[in-house]
Design an enzyme around this catalytic site. Sequence first.
Site, PDB file in Angstrom:
ATOM      1  N   ARG A 108      26.982   4.873 -37.548  1.00 56.45           N
ATOM      2  CA  ARG A 108      26.136   3.620 -37.668  1.00 56.45           C
ATOM      3  C   ARG A 108      26.579   2.878 -39.082  1.00 56.45           C
ATOM      4  O   ARG A 108      26.699   1.990 -39.109  1.00 56.45           O
ATOM      5  CB  ARG A 108      24.698   3.720 -37.877  1.00 56.45           C
ATOM      6  CG  ARG A 108      24.010   4.085 -36.380  1.00 56.45           C
ATOM      7  CD  ARG A 108      22.481   4.142 -36.347  1.00 56.45           C
ATOM      8  NE  ARG A 108      22.105   4.265 -34.974  1.00 56.45           N
ATOM      9  CZ  ARG A 108      21.893   3.251 -34.154  1.00 56.45           C
ATOM     10  NH1 ARG A 108      21.807   2.019 -34.688  1.00 56.45           N
ATOM     11  NH2 ARG A 108      21.218   3.431 -33.083  1.00 56.45           N
ATOM     12  N   TYR A 218      28.501  13.181 -28.332  1.00 53.53           N
ATOM     13  CA  TYR A 218      29.814  12.146 -27.979  1.00 53.53           C
ATOM     14  C   TYR A 218      30.326  12.356 -29.520  1.00 53.53           C
ATOM     15  O   TYR A 218      29.786  12.556 -30.906  1.00 53.53           O
ATOM     16  CB  TYR A 218      29.633  10.895 -27.680  1.00 53.53           C
ATOM     17  CG  TYR A 218      28.727  10.214 -28.647  1.00 53.53           C
ATOM     18  CD1 TYR A 218      28.809   9.292 -29.543  1.00 53.53           C
ATOM     19  CD2 TYR A 218      27.160  10.165 -28.098  1.00 53.53           C
ATOM     20  CE1 TYR A 218      27.820   8.670 -30.262  1.00 53.53           C
ATOM     21  CE2 TYR A 218      26.326   9.285 -28.638  1.00 53.53           C
ATOM     22  CZ  TYR A 218      26.656   8.521 -29.709  1.00 53.53           C
ATOM     23  OH  TYR A 218      25.824   7.838 -30.421  1.00 53.53           O
ATOM     24  N   ASP A 296      15.951  -4.818 -31.091  1.00 49.29           N
ATOM     25  CA  ASP A 296      14.632  -3.949 -31.032  1.00 49.29           C
ATOM     26  C   ASP A 296      13.411  -4.466 -31.389  1.00 49.29           C
ATOM     27  O   ASP A 296      12.576  -4.242 -30.749  1.00 49.29           O
ATOM     28  CB  ASP A 296      14.919  -2.799 -31.894  1.00 49.29           C
ATOM     29  CG  ASP A 296      16.071  -1.539 -31.256  1.00 49.29           C
ATOM     30  OD1 ASP A 296      16.151  -1.789 -29.853  1.00 49.29           O
ATOM     31  OD2 ASP A 296      16.394  -0.702 -32.118  1.00 49.29           O
TER      32      ASP A 296
END
Length: 407
Positions: A108, A218, A296
């Site tokens: 991020r 991942y 969000d």
Amino acid sequence: MDDLRVGIVGAGIGGLTLALALRHHGISCDIYEKTAELGEVGAAVALSANATRFLEGPFGLKDQLDAVWADIPQLVYRDVRSGSVIGRHYGGDTYRRRYGATYAGIHRKDLQSILSGAVGDECIHLGKAVVGCDIGSVDDGRDAVLTFADGTSATADLIVAADGARSILRRMMLGYDDALYSGCSAFRGVVDTDRIPSLPDPDAIQFWMGPGGHMLHYPSGSGKQNFFLVHRGPAPWPSEAWTVESTAADRDALVEDWHPALREMVDAAPVGQRWALMHRPPLARWNYGRGSLLGDSAHALVPHHGQGANQSMEDAVVLADCLADAPDVTTAQERYFALRHDRTRKVQFASITTADVLHLPDGSPLRVARDARLADASMPDRHLDWIHGFVASDTAPLRQDAAASSA
């Protein structure tokens, strides 16, 4: 609309993407971020084609992203204890040919750095914690006003709440906090790949599934592996806070009978906090006077479909398109909601129900049926196309109108 002034609260993925999308249409904006410096909370994010098509295409960030993200060559489903492969599906070039863009993992912080660099420092205002918001009415001709903790204020024609799942602006607009505990909690971690030599298919995105819990992991670039360890419980959540301190014993107990590669991965990461997986119910509207919700703040998801950041980016592209095309703010807001509400509601439903699918008990008929579906080569056609193949800049809502499905 000439000389439109847009104020964005939050310099996360959604807010920064909106700034880039607005710039693509020649619309300027100001971003107000409460922190003194940029630094995304969390570990990594998986970006699918419904978002990366814009990052690689009109936003022109492909070269920068290629340098830091990890292209995902496969999607693999495994049994959490035996490690046996239940389903294996394409990624990489096959994925790009199918959906027109990349499927990748990225930290991020790296993504935020690239987005903020593209936006530029001149319109990002740090240390601006919102303590008041007067969004008024578009009809009354007044500006929307944001008031900050440092005593300053800012005005705009439209305020966009892009301040995340714990949005202050959503609470101000609704008048209450409506966060819901999903019944699941999680531990997060990032580990060096060389510390997990037992891990099969380390370049793939993998779901390891078992009774009452699962592991998603991942690659996220720079030789790192991001994992998300999910457990059904505790119920009820024992705190008003969304995170609680935990211990190695608490975490290790969740994986004691899991595959050795998963225990190896968990042991390689600091314990950190235990996260309640929270979500928010769909709203009947996202627009309040001169204020609109995005990402969000509008539709916080649980992460079981990996769509939180991707849906925020879709929102940003659509809102910018609407503001560029509409004759006035109200029309743009109404069009934005009409284009995004059903889409995000379906993704929310698919995300929350996926935990039930991933956590089925051993030997149940539902589990046998699930494994057969995940093993079938047509699985992406039925369960991924409607999400990953979606083109948010299409003018008609829900171009891909297949019913939302979980895993």
